[in-house]
Design an enzyme around this catalytic site. Structure first.
Site, mmCIF file in Angstrom:
data_model
loop_
_atom_site.group_PDB
_atom_site.id
_atom_site.type_symbol
_atom_site.label_atom_id
_atom_site.label_comp_id
_atom_site.label_asym_id
_atom_site.label_seq_id
_atom_site.Cartn_x
_atom_site.Cartn_y
_atom_site.Cartn_z
ATOM 1 N N HIS A 118 0.452 -1.226 -0.100
ATOM 2 C CA HIS A 118 0.253 0.036 0.248
ATOM 3 C C HIS A 118 0.857 1.365 0.250
ATOM 4 O O HIS A 118 0.185 2.315 -0.312
ATOM 5 C CB HIS A 118 -1.001 -0.004 1.183
ATOM 6 N N ASP A 148 -0.209 -7.699 1.433
ATOM 7 C CA ASP A 148 0.749 -6.550 1.214
ATOM 8 C C ASP A 148 1.985 -6.508 1.503
ATOM 9 O O ASP A 148 2.506 -5.638 2.668
ATOM 10 C CB ASP A 148 -0.426 -5.625 2.187
ATOM 11 N N SER A 226 4.538 3.204 7.517
ATOM 12 C CA SER A 226 4.570 1.902 7.280
ATOM 13 C C SER A 226 5.863 1.028 6.157
ATOM 14 O O SER A 226 6.487 2.056 5.546
ATOM 15 C CB SER A 226 3.172 1.917 6.290
#
Length: 389
Positions: A118, A148, A226
């Site tokens: 993402h 992911d 992230s």
């Protein structure tokens, strides 16, 4: 409470928070007067309790602080800041560019970088900033959206690449100390620390798909974190920081990381094929019931059909000028287990098969005509099976 991916956009740094500079208390840097009993260079605690000095090393660090410093110094040069730009057309002849940021870990001397899917999804341009401030354009190598995970690559000299060391997430325990490294709010290579709060959580990344064995941590993860590494006390990678549970969009002490055991299965295929080739059972559709998974559809010439797994019985019946197909679901097998493990949901079945490799054998326990039957099947590669339209 909602789950938020930890990177999102960090372009509004100035409006998100204020940095407070706290002055030291008066007298902190005072020098002892001549003739006093105070020993210059010793802390107030050491002056009151000399025995406490034994808990500090030669640099004045406690054992816990020493671990923090060693982990950071060993790994921080292997953590990168990723900026992803994508062009989005809103209306005719009007183009709006969006920019997001995240983190990543260098995994080899060829410039491959591990991050979340993402972070770079839909990006037209990807820039990577290294520890020395140099920025390189990156290209996409491969991705696995369901888990992911993504790998990108930069063309940088060997002396600027410091790969992280992969650890093992299979023997983690709640309470173990962990470290998160990333770029929250664009603040590069920020270290936070905490513990493993729980294990084997499920995290929904895509619709109808959950990643199991997720690591829950209380180390602070914020927008921009992230894709950064989750580390153990040896400085080894044990996960990828991925998401937070929050009501404000910022850290609330509940973060989630993808375990490195899953990453280790996916990354070699991303490097080789550019995608993760999933093992296939040939079971295309099931109905979830209170008693198990009722087989609704098996793929022609797939592993399930070759193994003799039964789907519904289809009978063609003529009604006047028309021919209709009658479906008898009572003839279908009811899956209740796989390799002696109970199966209650489609997610259970998919997650178990996901952890296997094409060519592996699994044994399904099914209820057929009121009796339990074991059915062995050999998993195939998704690439070798014809897609059912």
């Amino acid at each position: 409470m909602r789950l938020a991916m930890g990177c999102f956009f960090s372009a509004v740094l100035g409006s998100l928070f204020t940095i407070w500079i706290i002055s030291p208390p008066r007298g902190s840097f005072a020098v002892a007067e001549e003739g006093s009993n105070q020993q210059i260079g010793r802390s107030p605690i050491e002056q009151l309790h000399p025995i406490s000095s034994r808990t500090f090393d030669s640099e004045g660090l406690t054992p816990e602080e020493s671990v923090n410093v060693l982990v950071y110094e060993a790994v921080n040069r292997g953590v990168v800041n990723i900026t992803a730009k994508s062009a989005k057309t809103e209306r005719l002849l009007r183009v709006e560019q969006s920019e997001g940021s995240g983190s990543g870990s260098i995994i080899d001397a060829d410039g491959h970088i591990l991050t979340n899917y993402h972070v770079v999804a839909g990006a037209k341009e990807i820039a990577v900033s290294l520890f020395n401030g140099k920025t390189y354009d990156a290209t996409s190598v491969g991705s696995d959206p369901l888990n992911d995970v993504a790998v990108i690559r930069i063309d940088a000299p060997d002396d600027e690449l410091f790969p992280v060391t992969f650890g093992d997430s299979r023997d983690l325990r709640v309470g173990m100390r962990v470290f998160a490294l990333g770029n929250p709010f664009g603040l590069e290579r920020t270290l936070t620390t905490g513990i493993i709060s729980s294990l084997n959580r499920s995290l929904q990344i895509r619709e109808n798909w959950k990643i199991k064995s997720i690591i829950q941590i209380d180390a602070a993860i914020n927008p921009g974190s992230s894709g950064g590494p989750l580390l153990d006390t040896h400085g080894r990678l044990i996960g990828i920081n991925t998401a937070i549970a929050t009501t404000s969009g910022q850290s609330s002490g509940v973060g989630f990381a993808i375990p490195v055991s899953m990453v280790a299965r996916v990354v070699p295929q991303l490097l080789k094929h550019g995608r993760f080739i999933r093992p296939e059972s040939g079971i295309d559709k099931v109905y979830q019931t209170e008693n198990g998974l009722l087989v609704a559809e098996v793929r022609a010439n797939g592993p399930a059909e070759k193994a003799g797994l039964h789907g519904p019985k289809l009978t063609k019946v003529r009604r006047g000028p028309f021919v209709v197909t009658r479906v008898d679901r009572t003839a279908a097998d009811l899956i209740v287990g796989i390799d002696e493990e109970k199966v209650a949901t489609a997610e259970d079945l998919l997650s178990y098969i996901e952890a296997k490799q094409p060519g592996d054998e699994v044994v399904l326990t099914v209820v057929r005509d009121g009796r339990r039957v074991r059915v062995s099947l050999i998993l195939a590669s998704a690439d070798t099976l014809d897609k059912v339209e």
